[in-house]
Design an enzyme around this catalytic site. Structure first.
Site, PDB file in Angstrom:
ATOM      1  N   LEU A   1       6.510  29.684  -7.659  1.00  0.00           N
ATOM      2  CA  LEU A   1       7.032  30.096  -8.973  1.00  0.00           C
ATOM      3  C   LEU A   1       5.915  30.530  -9.925  1.00  0.00           C
ATOM      4  O   LEU A   1       6.183  31.180 -10.931  1.00  0.00           O
ATOM      5  CB  LEU A   1       7.871  28.963  -9.587  1.00  0.00           C
ATOM      6  CG  LEU A   1       9.207  28.712  -8.859  1.00  0.00           C
ATOM      7  CD1 LEU A   1       9.865  27.430  -9.364  1.00  0.00           C
ATOM      8  CD2 LEU A   1      10.156  29.900  -9.023  1.00  0.00           C
TER       9      LEU A   1
ATOM     10  N   GLU B   1       0.838  -1.198   0.000  1.00  0.00           N
ATOM     11  CA  GLU B   1       0.000   0.000   0.000  1.00  0.00           C
ATOM     12  C   GLU B   1       0.875   1.251   0.000  1.00  0.00           C
ATOM     13  O   GLU B   1       0.669   2.188  -0.777  1.00  0.00           O
ATOM     14  CB  GLU B   1      -0.908  -0.009   1.234  1.00  0.00           C
ATOM     15  CG  GLU B   1      -1.558   1.341   1.503  1.00  0.00           C
ATOM     16  CD  GLU B   1      -2.584   1.333   2.642  1.00  0.00           C
ATOM     17  OE1 GLU B   1      -2.980   0.242   3.080  1.00  0.00           O
ATOM     18  OE2 GLU B   1      -2.982   2.427   3.055  1.00  0.00           O
TER      19      GLU B   1
END
Ligand SMILES: Cc1cc2nc3c(=O)[nH]c(=O)nc-3n(C[C@H](O)[C@H](O)[C@H](O)COP(=O)(O)OP(=O)(O)OC[C@H]3O[C@@H](n4cnc5c(N)ncnc54)[C@H](O)[C@@H]3O)c2cc1C
Length: 380
Positions: A337, A242
């Site tokens: 950014l 998992e």
């Protein structure tokens, strides 16, 4: 980075899954976010194409692709398409394996064919309001009544909690022993199975997450997964795959975030040049790319280790820890950014920022990952 673990059949599988996602998933991202869940049809369509539980043997309807690299491709491509509601890796690599690995033949025949076609949508119910990281603290009980178990209790934050049809539920079968937990396959249409509301979350808006209540649910004896009292062992064994699957999903999402940001900074102008030309931009993105390559190499290594039967829980924890921390950094730097645009919902990086935060928490928090790694380091 060139990757060396995939062969032609894997590349073909990747290409066809990517094409499926571009056609059947990506165009509906906004619609599904508004709806708060994904439609059932997408599971059926994925099932028709062989993208659900492909590791299931052919006699149960699967493709018999018992090679973890196919599940790796599913997880990575799910992430790379940027849609976080249709988490078919939860269905394929997290829930179905409990039935495939530990369920009786009867149970496999009852539920695996429907899981492969997408007629049954799967979920896993471990977490409770007072027991998340500390699984042994769970209070849900399943009492042996001769021909059935009587299930009582409640679970919370369950993915696919609204649209799921079948849940692997963890419950205590011996009140005196905290680790005496058993796993049951519980159908949503059993009497006494009650779903709570679709919980309002920070991100992953198209993924339905709910509380589940069990009020004297009669679970047939044959729906016990494996041996009574061995559930904790199955959970621990299943958690390695998992967590690795989560790590692979994280690297797909991180690549998606990097691509979005690179594309944006090349176009955006400031001080007479593109934002991509600032050394700060390049260094930030180069640093993230280098980390992504290193974690991808680790995941590739662990995919092969799973195939060879020697991936450990500590290895998977390292991959999950590093990849989720990286993903959150990619999303954070990505928003930075993008400037103000990164805070606007019309830009996909904004959704990635909100969607990624949970990856440091679910399937075991970053702190629990460190605990597992440290436990191994300090064992005598
Ligand atoms: C969107 C979403 C989807 C989810 N899907 C599922 C699902 O499908 N099925 C399911 O069963 N669960 C699911 N979960 C639950 C998730 O796995 C848990 O939230 C997670 O394991 C943390 O448990 P908790 O919330 O109880 O936090 P807690 O265990 O209460 O932790 C709180 C804080 O304490 C820290 N902490 C706890 N123990 C220690 C320790 N020993 N040492 C150091 N720090 C520690 C944790 O790291 C965390 O920072 C989901 C959660 C969310 C939000």
């Amino acid at each position: 980075m060139k990757r060396f673990i995939f062969e032609e059949e894997h590349e073909m599988f990747r290409e066809s899954f990517r094409t499926f996602l571009q056609k059947e998933v990506v165009p509906y991202r906004d619609e599904w976010r508004q709806a708060g869940m994904v439609p059932r049809e997408v599971y059926r369509k994925a099932g028709e194409m062989g993208f659900l539980v492909p590791q299931a043997p052919e006699e149960l309807g699967g493709l018999g692709l018992d090679d973890f690299r196919f599940q790796q491709i599913i997880a990575e491509e799910m992430g790379a398409c940027g849609e976080t509601g249709f988490i078919s890796n939860l269905h394929t690599s997290i829930v179905a394996p409990f039935i495939l690995a530990n369920g009786s033949e009867t149970l496999q025949q009852k539920y695996i064919p429907g899981s492969v076609t997408g007629e049954l949508i799967l979920g896993i119910a471990m977490t409770e309001p007072d027991a998340g990281s500390d699984v042994a603290g769970m209070r849900t009980t399943a009492v042996d009544q001769g021909d059935h178990y009587l299930l009582n209790g409640n679970k919370t934050y369950i993915s696919n909690g609204i649209c799921g049809d079948l849940f692997v539920v963890a419950a205590r079968t011996n009140p005196d022993i905290p680790h005496a937990i058993s796993l049951f396959a519980v159908e949503a249409n059993f009497d006494g199975f009650i779903r709570g509301a679709n919980l309002k979350k920070m991100g992953m808006k198209s993924q339905d997450t709910a509380e589940l209540f069990f009020d004297n649910v009669k679970v047939p004896k044959e729906n016990l997964i494996g041996v009574e009292g061995e559930g904790f062992k199955y959970l621990m064994a299943g958690l390695a795959k998992e967590r690795l699957s989560c790590a692979m999903w994280n690297i797909g999402l991180a690549q998606y975030g990097l691509d979005l940001t690179v594309e944006f900074v090349k176009e955006r102008k400031a001080f007479g040049k593109s934002v991509a030309q600032f050394q700060n931009t390049q260094f930030k993105l180069a640093d993230l790319k280098a980390r992504l390559d290193a974690i991808t190499a680790l995941c590739d290594q662990l995919s092969i280790a799973i195939n060879q039967g020697h991936a450990t829980s500590e290895d998977a924890s390292s991959a999950k820890l590093l990849s989720s921390e990286l993903l959150c950094d990619v999303a954070d730097e990505g928003v930075q950014l993008h400037g103000g645009a990164g805070y606007m919902e019309e830009y996909p990086i904004c959704h990635l920022y909100k969607d990624s935060r949970i990856t440091r928490i679910f399937a075991g928090t970053s702190e629990i990952m460190k605990l597992i790694i440290a436990r191994d380091m300090f064992k005598d």
